[in-house]
Design a protein around this motif. Structure first.
Motif, short mmCIF file in Angstrom:
data_model
loop_
_atom_site.label_atom_id
_atom_site.label_comp_id
_atom_site.label_asym_id
_atom_site.label_seq_id
_atom_site.Cartn_x
_atom_site.Cartn_y
_atom_site.Cartn_z
N THR A 98 0.43 -12.77 12.81
CA THR A 98 1.56 -12.41 13.04
C THR A 98 1.83 -11.27 13.44
O THR A 98 1.47 -10.35 13.08
N ALA A 99 3.32 -11.64 13.41
CA ALA A 99 4.32 -9.78 13.71
C ALA A 99 4.55 -9.27 12.54
O ALA A 99 4.56 -7.98 12.40
N ALA A 100 4.13 -10.02 11.53
CA ALA A 100 4.73 -9.26 9.55
C ALA A 100 3.33 -8.50 9.51
O ALA A 100 3.01 -7.55 9.47
N GLU A 101 2.06 -9.09 10.49
CA GLU A 101 0.86 -9.12 9.58
C GLU A 101 0.74 -7.87 10.47
O GLU A 101 -0.11 -7.12 10.07
N ALA A 102 1.04 -7.97 11.57
CA ALA A 102 0.39 -6.76 12.66
C ALA A 102 1.16 -5.27 12.15
O ALA A 102 0.49 -4.33 12.28
N GLU A 103 2.62 -6.00 12.01
CA GLU A 103 3.51 -4.64 11.59
C GLU A 103 2.67 -3.83 10.50
O GLU A 103 2.70 -2.21 10.48
N SER A 104 2.43 -5.21 9.43
CA SER A 104 1.82 -4.24 8.01
C SER A 104 0.49 -3.22 8.71
O SER A 104 0.38 -2.27 8.04
N LEU A 105 -0.43 -3.92 9.34
CA LEU A 105 -1.59 -3.67 9.64
C LEU A 105 -1.37 -2.10 10.12
O LEU A 105 -2.28 -0.93 10.17
N PHE A 106 -0.82 -1.94 11.62
CA PHE A 106 -0.55 -0.78 12.19
C PHE A 106 0.14 0.27 11.62
O PHE A 106 -0.35 1.35 11.71
N ALA A 107 0.98 0.14 10.72
CA ALA A 107 1.28 1.27 9.12
C ALA A 107 0.36 1.61 8.94
O ALA A 107 0.34 3.16 8.92
N ARG A 108 -0.66 0.51 7.94
CA ARG A 108 -2.07 0.98 7.24
C ARG A 108 -2.91 2.40 7.66
O ARG A 108 -3.56 3.18 7.53
N VAL A 109 -3.00 1.28 9.33
CA VAL A 109 -4.09 1.98 9.76
C VAL A 109 -2.85 3.54 11.45
O VAL A 109 -4.21 5.08 10.78
N LEU A 110 -2.13 3.85 11.15
CA LEU A 110 -1.05 5.11 11.78
C LEU A 110 -1.50 6.30 10.46
O LEU A 110 -1.85 7.38 10.48
N ALA A 111 -1.19 5.81 9.21
CA ALA A 111 -0.72 6.56 7.90
C ALA A 111 -2.67 6.65 7.31
O ALA A 111 -2.74 7.35 6.13
N GLY A 112 -3.73 6.48 7.08
CA GLY A 112 -4.98 6.61 7.40
C GLY A 112 -5.35 5.55 6.32
O GLY A 112 -5.88 5.95 5.61
N ASP A 113 -5.03 5.03 5.67
CA ASP A 113 -5.25 4.36 4.75
C ASP A 113 -5.63 2.68 4.94
O ASP A 113 -5.49 1.79 4.40
N ALA A 114 -6.03 2.19 6.21
CA ALA A 114 -7.01 1.74 6.16
C ALA A 114 -8.11 1.37 5.85
O ALA A 114 -8.93 2.39 6.11
N ASP A 115 -8.78 0.56 5.45
CA ASP A 115 -10.15 0.11 5.31
C ASP A 115 -10.87 0.47 6.66
O ASP A 115 -10.79 -0.31 7.35
N ALA A 116 -12.04 -0.34 6.65
CA ALA A 116 -13.36 -0.79 7.26
C ALA A 116 -12.58 -2.62 7.78
O ALA A 116 -12.54 -1.96 9.16
N ASP A 117 -12.63 -2.75 6.70
CA ASP A 117 -12.59 -4.34 7.17
C ASP A 117 -10.46 -4.02 8.07
O ASP A 117 -10.77 -5.01 9.04
N ASP A 118 -9.78 -3.39 7.40
CA ASP A 118 -8.19 -3.08 8.54
C ASP A 118 -8.44 -2.60 9.44
O ASP A 118 -8.22 -3.35 11.22
N ARG A 119 -9.05 -2.03 9.63
CA ARG A 119 -9.51 -1.16 11.15
C ARG A 119 -10.51 -2.33 12.09
O ARG A 119 -10.30 -1.90 12.95
N GLN A 120 -11.33 -3.10 11.47
CA GLN A 120 -11.92 -3.77 11.94
C GLN A 120 -10.60 -4.75 12.91
O GLN A 120 -10.99 -5.19 14.01
N ALA A 121 -10.08 -5.34 12.10
CA ALA A 121 -9.47 -6.16 11.89
C ALA A 121 -7.87 -5.95 13.23
O ALA A 121 -7.16 -6.60 14.28
N PHE A 122 -7.49 -4.75 13.30
CA PHE A 122 -6.98 -4.09 14.22
C PHE A 122 -7.14 -4.02 15.39
O PHE A 122 -6.78 -4.44 16.35
#
Length: 465
Positions: free
Chosen positions: A256-280
């Motif tokens: 969803t747009a909200a899920e994508a926005e939240s994930l993008f913020a974590r990825v850019l901030a360097g706070d995304a774990d391996a599962d988050d990065r693969q989801a992105f």
């Protein structure tokens, strides 16, 4: 005195005499057909500048990881081969290569190199330690002639269309210059956004920041997506017909747009774990398909390669230096979200390339045999070889026929090998069709129409040329 080595005109054609006659006739129909190369890695600057190639080692060895990897496996250091910009004397590189020429017997690299040496560079003596300097000096002389300049080779190779692979922020001035000049055939860019889509790519956050700054978009997911769309449109305006995606795992995900926005913020901030990065990555591959439906760029996916398998080699020499290794690939599960949403869209052309041979008959051919948007990519990389091409035809034809393929794609940085690779594919297809004719499964007239289509009309249709 060493005697010249002459190439057999029936090379790669079947050993069976009756089948060879049919295969020869089929091959000769298309032997001189123009080359359509809708995906490759020849730098556009070579054609813009039209400078003589530097030396035999730089042209044929140092930048060709098919060649350097096998020499490395035999004990030659990559630094001794000029890989990754390392300093090495070109003549010494050539000597090491010539001394180990026997290593390439039976390999696809050996076949392409022999074709290039004999048919393009007019080298008529077998390579060895004894002939290393003689062949090196001969090639140096050849490279100084006008016939061996990039533009002259483009013409002599009979290239009708050549695609390069380009960074999304490239200004494409080289392509614009060639188009304005009009003296070279059709040379088109390809949109390759991997470094802007993969959080594990080096400098990902900086790359995204540059993308947003260049397009004037906000640091939101919506702004990021808009920036990618703008750059795709810029490429289209400069002649691009496709976008290429190299992924280790061909996985897609619809957020969803909200899920994508939240994930993008974590990825850019360097706070995304391996599962988050693969989801992105999975969501962005899904987004790329959505964009292709909207803007018409053909979507090619080269999947299933573990890049930079050796950390020390990557640290010292960088990417594309011979240590990328194939792995098992799952297209059926990984692409299902994408195909559920876009698979029936006839404006989408999705071309799948694999280095896992098991997926051809198990997954890719059945998928291409149902989804009108999906096409079977030609044998790629380690499979870009005569025997692998034959296995590929056997694996996919009974399920999907010939019409669901992409046509041959050379995917090469080695400019001199382009005609050899296309010639190899034409011989392999002629051989496969000849067997079908002899076995009474296809008549000769149909086989002729099929091979005519494979080398030109088919890749033009698939790549919207």
């Amino acid at each position: 005195m060493l005697q010249p080595h002459r190439r057999d005109r029936d090379r790669l054609l079947p050993a069976d005499p009756a089948m060879r006659i049919v295969a020869r006739a089929l091959y000769e129909r298309v032997a001189d057909a123009p080359i359509i190369s809708p995906h490759g890695h020849v730098p556009v600057e070579w054609l813009v500048d039209d400078r003589p190639f530097a030396d035999p080692a730089a042209l044929l060895i140092s930048h060709d990881h098919y060649v350097t990897r096998l020499l490395h496996a035999s004990g030659v250091g990559l630094d001794e081969l000029g890989v990754g910009g390392s300093a090495a004397d070109p003549r010494e590189i050539w000597r090491k290569f010539a001394e180990r020429w026997s290593l390439f017997a039976g390999t696809a690299s050996g076949y392409w190199l022999t074709e290039s040496l004999e048919n393009v560079l007019d080298v008529r003596v077998p390579l060895s330690a004894a002939t290393a300097d003689q062949s090196y000096d001969h090639i140096v002389e050849q490279l100084a002639t006008p016939a061996l300049r990039p533009r002259a080779l483009f013409q002599s190779f009979g290239i009708e269309v050549l695609a390069t692979t380009d960074d999304p922020l490239d200004d494409l001035s080289g392509h614009a210059a060639l188009a304005a000049e009009g003296r070279v055939g059709r040379v088109i860019p390809t949109f390759r956004p991997d470094r802007y889509l993969d959080p594990d790519a080096g400098g990902f956050a900086d790359n995204v920041a540059r993308l947003l700054a260049a397009t004037g978009n906000s640091s939101t997911f919506a702004g990021y997506v808009a920036a990618l769309e703008q750059r795709r449109q810029y490429f289209i305006e400069h002649g691009a017909v496709s976008a290429d995606h190299g992924v280790e795992v061909p996985e897609t995900l619809d957020l969803t747009a909200a899920e994508a926005e939240s994930l993008f913020a974590r990825v850019l901030a360097g706070d995304a774990d391996a599962d988050d990065r693969q989801a992105f990555r999975a969501h962005m591959l899904f987004q790329m398909a959505r964009m292709s439906v909207q803007d018409g760029l053909v979507m090619t996916v080269h999947a299933g390669v573990v890049r930079n398998h050796n950390a020390e080699t990557f640290r010292r020499f960088g990417p594309d230096t011979g240590h990328d290794i194939p792995r098992r690939t799952d297209f059926v599960g990984g692409l299902r979200p994408l195909l559920e949403r876009f698979g029936l869209e006839r404006d989408l052309h999705l071309v799948l390339f694999a280095v896992d041979e098991t997926v051809y008959s198990r997954e890719i051919a059945p998928l291409a045999g149902f989804y009108p948007s999906l096409y079977i990519g030609a044998p790629w990389w380690f499979l870009d070889a005569p025997d692998a091409m034959a296995r590929f035809r056997s694996a996919v034809t009974e399920t999907a026929g010939f019409s669901r393929g992409s046509g041959f794609i050379d995917d090469t940085r080695a400019f001199l090998s382009i005609p050899a690779r296309h010639d190899t594919a034409r011989r392999a297809d002629a051989s496969f069709l000849a067997r079908l004719v002899i076995e009474g499964r296809v008549d000769e007239e149909a086989a002729g129409a099929i091979i005519d289509d494979i080398v030109g009309p088919q890749p033009k249709r698939v790549f919207k040329l």
